[in-house]
Design an enzyme around this catalytic site. Structure first.
Site, short mmCIF file in Angstrom:
data_model
loop_
_atom_site.label_atom_id
_atom_site.label_comp_id
_atom_site.label_asym_id
_atom_site.label_seq_id
_atom_site.Cartn_x
_atom_site.Cartn_y
_atom_site.Cartn_z
N SER A 144 -37.65 -3.48 -1.22
CA SER A 144 -37.99 -3.09 -2.57
C SER A 144 -39.48 -3.16 -2.89
CB SER A 144 -37.23 -3.95 -3.58
OG SER A 144 -35.85 -3.77 -3.42
N HIS A 195 -42.11 -7.77 -5.91
CA HIS A 195 -42.26 -6.49 -6.60
C HIS A 195 -43.70 -6.26 -7.01
CE1 HIS A 195 -37.75 -6.79 -7.82
NE2 HIS A 195 -37.90 -6.27 -6.63
#
Length: 299
Positions: A144, A195
């Site tokens: 991610s 992230h």
């Protein structure tokens, strides 16, 4: 046998269904290879997740930098894999057709490693400034971070528009930051720093020297040109071992990854973007009679 291989992998089955709907022939080679690598390593992990996740303790202090190579391509469970790979399917297709396969392959290779380095650096800074040793032990795994970086690139190459986030329209210019906050609030066990590292690497490409360096490197080998563009999904990221994405949570959080669109609406959006974007249908060349008529109308 690993626990995730013994149970029914619903997320994996849904991923195969998405790929079938999308069509293998419509997936560019680098995107398809990256997707295949992630699925293969989910079914046949090199090591247990505890031995592939990246952290300050394992990477910086113990010098196990092999984790930089392995951690982006291993996933905590089938739902983690599903959301990441569906996001890759759309983001990767759109970017690879825009940038060319060689440059996109280099981006995937560099981003997957550089994001891990940035992650370790940020966690080390937090551990020192906050005087909290727990930051040294937080171990991240999954693709991610790379997807957040790719989203920054998507918004750079396709500016304008907005993203639906829990029913709210957010400008694509700020969508990465909004999703960073939303996913962290929705799933506190996810890696906020992972992230954030992806976003920072994406910005380093779009507003820093990294983009110039990679494009220059590719120019020595090929003159790949962009082609058509497609639409894409959004995605999330997980921190291991705290990350737990239970199957019964998937319906409630699906809007984060699909922009609130059902399958038919997603298809229509993809068609509209294909027609309206740089790779859409070219306008018909006017005839001589139309040219004369336009000149008369001008006067």
């Amino acid at each position: 046998m690993h626990r995730q291989q013994r149970r029914a992998n619903t997320g994996l089955l849904l991923l195969f269904a998405q790929i079938y709907q999308f069509g293998l022939n419509n997936i560019p080679p680098v995107t398809l290879a990256t997707l295949g690598l992630n699925v293969y390593l989910f079914l046949n992990p090199v090591k247990h997740l505890h031995y592939v996740c990246i952290s300050v303790h394992e990477g910086y202090h113990r010098g196990d930098w092999q984790r930089l190579l392995l951690s982006p391509f291993h996933h905590a469970d089938d739902w983690h894999l599903y959301f990441n790979m569906v996001s890759l399917l759309w983001k990767g297709t759109k970017l690879e057709q825009r940038l060319g396969s060689v440059l996109f392959a280099l981006i995937i290779a560099v981003f997957s490693q550089l994001i891990g380095v940035v992650y370790v650096l940020l966690e080390l800074i937090l551990a020192e400034t906050m005087d909290d040793p727990s930051y040294r032990m937080q171990c991240a795994v999954g693709f991610s971070g790379v997807l957040f970086a790719l989203k920054v690139l998507n918004n750079h190459y396709y500016p304008g528009g907005s993203t639906s986030l829990f029913g709210l329209q957010v400008s694509n210019k700020y969508a990465c930051w909004a999703e960073l906050a939303a996913i962290h609030m929705l799933s506190p066990g996810t890696s906020f720093i992972g992230h954030l590292s992806g976003i920072l690497v994406g910005l380093l490409y779009t507003h820093g020297p990294l983009g110039t360096i990679l494009r220059t490197a590719v120019s020595f080998f090929t003159n790949d040109r962009p082609a058509r563009q497609q639409s894409y999904y959004n995605s999330g990221y997980a921190r291991y071992p705290e990350y737990q994405f239970q199957g019964n949570r998937a319906p409630g959080t699906y809007d984060v990854y699909t922009g609130g669109l059902n399958e038919e609406e997603q298809l229509q959006q993809a068609i509209r973007e294909s027609l309206n974007g740089p790779g859409g249908s070219a306008p018909r060349e006017p005839s001589l009679e139309e040219i004369r008529r336009r000149r008369l109308n001008r006067f």
